[in-house]
Design a protein around this motif. Sequence first.
Motif, PDB file in Angstrom:
ATOM      1  N   VAL A 187      54.843  22.997  51.953  1.00 51.85           N
ATOM      2  CA  VAL A 187      54.025  22.077  52.742  1.00 51.85           C
ATOM      3  C   VAL A 187      55.005  21.056  53.309  1.00 51.85           C
ATOM      4  CG1 VAL A 187      52.206  20.328  52.722  1.00 51.85           C
ATOM      5  CG2 VAL A 187      51.972  22.389  51.333  1.00 51.85           C
ATOM      6  N   ARG A 204      55.645  17.691  55.955  1.00 54.21           N
ATOM      7  CA  ARG A 204      55.003  16.540  56.603  1.00 54.21           C
ATOM      8  C   ARG A 204      55.940  15.996  57.666  1.00 54.21           C
ATOM      9  NH1 ARG A 204      55.143  10.566  55.387  1.00 54.21           N
ATOM     10  NH2 ARG A 204      56.861  11.194  54.066  1.00 54.21           N
ATOM     11  N   ALA A 207      49.180  26.206  49.205  1.00 53.86           N
ATOM     12  CA  ALA A 207      49.853  25.296  50.126  1.00 53.86           C
ATOM     13  C   ALA A 207      48.877  24.784  51.184  1.00 53.86           C
ATOM     14  CB  ALA A 207      51.043  25.995  50.771  1.00 53.86           C
ATOM     15  N   ARG A 208      48.067  25.664  51.735  1.00 55.30           N
ATOM     16  CA  ARG A 208      47.094  25.257  52.760  1.00 55.30           C
ATOM     17  C   ARG A 208      46.048  24.299  52.201  1.00 55.30           C
ATOM     18  NH1 ARG A 208      48.225  27.291  57.359  1.00 55.30           N
ATOM     19  NH2 ARG A 208      49.199  29.325  57.528  1.00 55.30           N
ATOM     20  N   ALA A 247      47.689  20.848  52.150  1.00 55.38           N
ATOM     21  CA  ALA A 247      47.822  20.328  53.509  1.00 55.38           C
ATOM     22  C   ALA A 247      46.461  19.894  54.047  1.00 55.38           C
ATOM     23  CB  ALA A 247      48.452  21.375  54.418  1.00 55.38           C
ATOM     24  N   TYR A 278      50.782  17.709  58.972  1.00 53.38           N
ATOM     25  CA  TYR A 278      51.116  18.578  57.838  1.00 53.38           C
ATOM     26  C   TYR A 278      51.010  20.024  58.278  1.00 53.38           C
ATOM     27  CZ  TYR A 278      50.543  14.464  54.911  1.00 53.38           C
ATOM     28  OH  TYR A 278      50.668  13.230  54.358  1.00 53.38           O
ATOM     29  N   TRP A 279      51.924  20.862  57.784  1.00 56.11           N
ATOM     30  CA  TRP A 279      51.807  22.287  58.040  1.00 56.11           C
ATOM     31  C   TRP A 279      52.412  23.071  56.893  1.00 56.11           C
ATOM     32  CZ3 TRP A 279      55.469  19.442  60.709  1.00 56.11           C
ATOM     33  CH2 TRP A 279      56.775  19.870  60.629  1.00 56.11           C
ATOM     34  N   VAL A 280      52.132  24.364  56.887  1.00 51.26           N
ATOM     35  CA  VAL A 280      52.587  25.283  55.840  1.00 51.26           C
ATOM     36  C   VAL A 280      53.527  26.287  56.471  1.00 51.26           C
ATOM     37  CG1 VAL A 280      51.827  27.104  54.245  1.00 51.26           C
ATOM     38  CG2 VAL A 280      50.451  25.020  54.527  1.00 51.26           C
TER      39      VAL A 280
END
Length: 60
Positions: A12, A14, A33-34, A37, A49-51
């Motif tokens: 994850v 940021r 992880a999702r 986020a 935020y992303w995975v």
Amino acid sequence: MNDGSPVLPWLVIRQDDNDNCYRVGRYATEEEARQLADTLEAKGHKQLYWVERAGRPTPL
């Protein structure tokens, strides 16, 4: 090569207001992880935020 450490390939990430990127955590599954986020975004954090999978960065 396996040293017995758990495999945590999902990250994850940021991105803050100054375009700095930080790893928030590592997870065993994409779903875990999702979930993190999504939770951080739902709490009203203004950062992005992303995975992504370790070793395969997502192009910005």
